[in-house]
Motif scaffolding. Structure first.
Motif, PDB file in Angstrom:
ATOM      1  N   ASP A  77       0.840  -1.193   0.000  1.00  7.84           N
ATOM      2  CA  ASP A  77       0.000   0.000   0.000  1.00  7.84           C
ATOM      3  C   ASP A  77       0.873   1.241   0.000  1.00  7.84           C
ATOM      4  OD1 ASP A  77      -2.624  -0.824  -0.122  1.00  7.84           O
ATOM      5  OD2 ASP A  77      -2.768  -1.190   2.025  1.00  7.84           O
ATOM      6  N   LEU A  78       0.446   2.270  -0.729  1.00  4.60           N
ATOM      7  CA  LEU A  78       1.123   3.550  -0.729  1.00  4.60           C
ATOM      8  C   LEU A  78       0.226   4.571  -0.047  1.00  4.60           C
ATOM      9  CD1 LEU A  78       2.486   1.985  -3.142  1.00  4.60           C
ATOM     10  CD2 LEU A  78       2.911   4.219  -4.156  1.00  4.60           C
ATOM     11  N   GLU A 112      -2.196   4.377  -5.379  1.00  3.84           N
ATOM     12  CA  GLU A 112      -3.088   3.224  -5.349  1.00  3.84           C
ATOM     13  C   GLU A 112      -2.305   1.988  -4.901  1.00  3.84           C
ATOM     14  OE1 GLU A 112      -6.257   3.221  -5.795  1.00  3.84           O
ATOM     15  OE2 GLU A 112      -6.502   5.280  -6.493  1.00  3.84           O
ATOM     16  N   LEU A 113      -3.039   0.902  -4.662  1.00  4.11           N
ATOM     17  CA  LEU A 113      -2.417  -0.369  -4.305  1.00  4.11           C
ATOM     18  C   LEU A 113      -1.534  -0.855  -5.446  1.00  4.11           C
ATOM     19  CD1 LEU A 113      -2.202  -2.936  -2.540  1.00  4.11           C
ATOM     20  CD2 LEU A 113      -4.197  -3.794  -3.764  1.00  4.11           C
ATOM     21  N   VAL A 114      -0.310  -1.211  -5.103  1.00  4.79           N
ATOM     22  CA  VAL A 114       0.604  -1.768  -6.097  1.00  4.79           C
ATOM     23  C   VAL A 114       0.668  -3.274  -5.887  1.00  4.79           C
ATOM     24  CG1 VAL A 114       2.964  -1.807  -6.953  1.00  4.79           C
ATOM     25  CG2 VAL A 114       1.964   0.346  -6.174  1.00  4.79           C
ATOM     26  N   PHE A 163       5.336   3.209   2.286  1.00  8.30           N
ATOM     27  CA  PHE A 163       5.174   1.971   1.532  1.00  8.30           C
ATOM     28  C   PHE A 163       4.957   0.859   2.553  1.00  8.30           C
ATOM     29  CE2 PHE A 163       7.617   4.849  -1.011  1.00  8.30           C
ATOM     30  CZ  PHE A 163       7.181   4.647  -2.316  1.00  8.30           C
ATOM     31  N   ILE A 164       3.763   0.307   2.584  1.00 11.60           N
ATOM     32  CA  ILE A 164       3.394  -0.676   3.599  1.00 11.60           C
ATOM     33  C   ILE A 164       3.239  -2.047   2.933  1.00 11.60           C
ATOM     34  CG2 ILE A 164       1.738  -1.277   5.407  1.00 11.60           C
ATOM     35  CD1 ILE A 164       0.920   1.688   5.426  1.00 11.60           C
ATOM     36  N   ALA A 165       4.205  -2.921   3.196  1.00 11.24           N
ATOM     37  CA  ALA A 165       4.135  -4.282   2.682  1.00 11.24           C
ATOM     38  C   ALA A 165       3.250  -5.117   3.603  1.00 11.24           C
ATOM     39  CB  ALA A 165       5.537  -4.891   2.613  1.00 11.24           C
ATOM     40  N   TYR A 166       2.377  -5.924   3.021  1.00 14.24           N
ATOM     41  CA  TYR A 166       1.467  -6.736   3.833  1.00 14.24           C
ATOM     42  C   TYR A 166       1.377  -8.150   3.256  1.00 14.24           C
ATOM     43  CZ  TYR A 166      -1.899  -5.751   0.107  1.00 14.24           C
ATOM     44  OH  TYR A 166      -2.525  -5.645  -1.110  1.00 14.24           O
TER      45      TYR A 166
END
Length: 236
Positions: free
Chosen positions: A76-77, A98-100, A125-128
């Motif tokens: 997520d950005l 937007e969601l990458v 930048f949120i990695a999930y």
């Protein structure tokens, strides 16, 4: 018989739930970081010139994404700066906060950022992963329209005459030269006379032995003017 079938189904569901809970309990969260040579960091701060519609002033950077359990689902950005306009380009696809979606097997991603107004932006930048475990890397961008040039001056003698001095501004520079900035003109005020040139040196013949006041400044290609440097020159 019917009751036995129902019991078997309930036991199967319970076993699946227990398995899922165990897998989740053994999960390690993903990691995300900016890559700088052999180093990695969860923060990156840089200044970037405000781009026009064609996006001529990009900032390129690389993100590392890892998930030892291979459960990574995306990034997520989030921009926590209001009224800021930003584009992030990923694999040649332009997205606006937007969601990458990413390939879980990819370890690094080359990215490009463009800003379109001045001010500071903090982009997270949120990695999930599929268990909603997350890790965050923060990019801080300071957008600017232009930076003033800097004037540097040196005064040298001339072999032809004791009255001639060479006013040298060749060490002057534009602070945003890496974004296409350059010094457009050089300005000299000598003994009450004003000179504007596109060359960084000026030879001037003083009329007599005395002390004279000089002032110099430079102008860049955005018509931004440097500070004025004033000093005295003595002809002995």
């Amino acid at each position: 018989m019917k009751n036995i079938v129902i019991l078997i189904l309930l036991l199967s569901l319970f076993a699946c739930d227990e398995t899922d809970l165990y897998v989740e309990s053994q999960n390690s969260k993903p990691s995300i970081a900016f890559v700088n040579g052999d180093q990695q960091s969860t923060t990156l701060t840089d200044s970037i010139k405000v781009s026009g519609l064609v996006g001529q002033f990009p900032l390129e950077f690389t993100l590392s994404l890892k998930d030892i359990n291979e459960n990574l689902e995306g990034v997520d950005l989030l921009n926590d700066s209001e009224n800021r306009y930003l584009f992030i380009q990923y694999d040649s696809i332009l997205v606006d906060l937007e969601l990458v979606n990413i390939d879980p097997t990819t370890n690094t991603i080359n990215m490009t950022a463009l800003v379109f107004d001045e001010g500071t932006q903090n982009i997270k930048f949120i990695a999930y992963d599929k268990f909603n475990d997350t890790d965050t890397a923060t990019l801080t961008l300071r957008g600017f329209e232009n930076v003033k040039p800097v004037v540097r001056v040196d005064v040298g003698s001339d072999e032809l005459s004791d009255f001639i001095r060479v006013i040298d501004l060749s060490s002057s520079y534009d602070q945003d030269s890496k974004y296409g900035g350059f010094i457009k003109s050089y300005h000299y005020l000598i003994n009450g006379q004003s000179f504007v040139t596109t060359t960084d040196k000026l030879s001037y013949s003083f009329p007599e032995r005395s002390t004279y006041g000089l002032s110099v400044f430079v102008t860049d290609n955005n018509n931004e003017v440097s500070q004025t440097r004033s000093f005295n020159v003595t002809i002995n």
